[in-house]
Design an enzyme around this catalytic site. Structure first.
Site, PDB file in Angstrom:
ATOM      1  CD  GLN A  96       3.205   5.956   2.844  1.00  0.00           C
ATOM      2  OE1 GLN A  96       2.088   5.069   2.475  1.00  0.00           O
ATOM      3  NE2 GLN A  96       4.441   4.703   3.404  1.00  0.00           N
ATOM      4  CG  HIS A  99      -0.247   6.487   5.755  1.00  0.00           C
ATOM      5  ND1 HIS A  99       1.212   7.351   5.948  1.00  0.00           N
ATOM      6  CD2 HIS A  99      -0.192   5.652   5.217  1.00  0.00           C
ATOM      7  CE1 HIS A  99       2.244   6.680   6.479  1.00  0.00           C
ATOM      8  NE2 HIS A  99       1.637   5.362   6.336  1.00  0.00           N
ATOM      9  CB  CYS A 153       4.941   2.111   7.606  1.00  0.00           C
ATOM     10  SG  CYS A 153       4.367   3.423   6.735  1.00  0.00           S
ATOM     11  CG  LEU A 154       6.035   1.112   1.609  1.00  0.00           C
ATOM     12  CD1 LEU A 154       5.527   1.185   0.082  1.00  0.00           C
ATOM     13  CD2 LEU A 154       7.247   0.251   1.105  1.00  0.00           C
ATOM     14  CG  HIS A 184      -1.202   0.788   7.023  1.00  0.00           C
ATOM     15  ND1 HIS A 184       0.238   0.690   8.071  1.00  0.00           N
ATOM     16  CD2 HIS A 184      -0.384   1.997   6.368  1.00  0.00           C
ATOM     17  CE1 HIS A 184       1.025   1.051   7.678  1.00  0.00           C
ATOM     18  NE2 HIS A 184       1.666   1.939   6.810  1.00  0.00           N
ATOM     19  CD  GLU A 185      -1.579   2.312   2.574  1.00  0.00           C
ATOM     20  OE1 GLU A 185      -0.261   3.895   2.699  1.00  0.00           O
ATOM     21  OE2 GLU A 185      -0.343   1.200   3.310  1.00  0.00           O
ATOM     22  N   GLY A 217       0.916  -1.599  -0.162  1.00  0.00           N
ATOM     23  CA  GLY A 217      -0.282  -0.299   0.000  1.00  0.00           C
ATOM     24  C   GLY A 217       0.862   1.499  -0.581  1.00  0.00           C
TER      25      GLY A 217
HETATM   26 ZN   LIG Z   1       2.416   3.500   5.381  1.00  0.00          ZN
END
Ligand SMILES: [Zn+2]
Length: 168
Positions: free
Chosen positions: A50, A135, A89-90, A131-132, A45
């Protein structure tokens, strides 16, 4: 186009995200580039903030080859059952901790064609979607981990933040 991923400490991750007002070619191009970037780093995701774009949209690929492009999402219902599952998380590379979240949920959003989608998601789809979504609210998974887990990663987070700010 592959975007640069913004990491912990970058203020863009904590900035307010605006509703997408027109679902046009520009928005569709950003969504395509989000998918390309997510796949390039083997994520499941990726949300617009991000990559430094403060708009309420993200992409999820919780099953290989099945991509959801999500614009202006809302939650309609949550399951009362919650499950604890490890997340990463990226934007917070190298840290994986358990987060408790509802197991399934009903969501509404616009797809890239401007159509309203309402659907029920469970398991990894439900988790990735939440999760997204976080953000878009300027929330990171590390904000939701248990206090004891947070203490364990405090120093790494502090160093990550310093590194991020140095490279901004
Ligand atoms: Zn994330």
């Amino acid at each position: 186009m592959i975007y640069k991923i913004r990491t912990y400490g970058d203020p863009v991750l904590r900035t307010e995200n605006n509703l997408v007002e027109n679902i046009d070619d520009e928005v569709r191009e950003i969504l395509n580039d989000l998918v390309e970037t997510m796949r390039d780093i083997s994520g499941i995701g990726l949300a617009a903030p991000q990559v430094g774009i403060n708009l309420r949209m993200f992409v999820v690929e919780a099953e290989e080859g099945v991509v959801r492009k999500v614009i202006n999402p809302e939650f309609l219902e949550y399951s009362s059952k919650k499950v604890d599952h490890e997340e990463g998380c990226l934007s917070v590379p190298g840290i994986h901790k358990k987060v408790k979240r509802p197991e399934s949920l009903k969501v509404r959003y616009f797809n890239e064609n401007g159509e309203t989608v309402e659907e029920e998601l469970d398991d990894l789809w439900a988790r990735a979607f939440q999760h997204e979504y976080d953000h878009l609210e300027g929330v990171l998974f590390i904000d939701k981990i248990a206090p004891v887990a947070k203490r364990l990663v405090k120093k790494r987070l502090l160093n990550m933040k310093k590194e991020t700010l140095k490279n901004l």
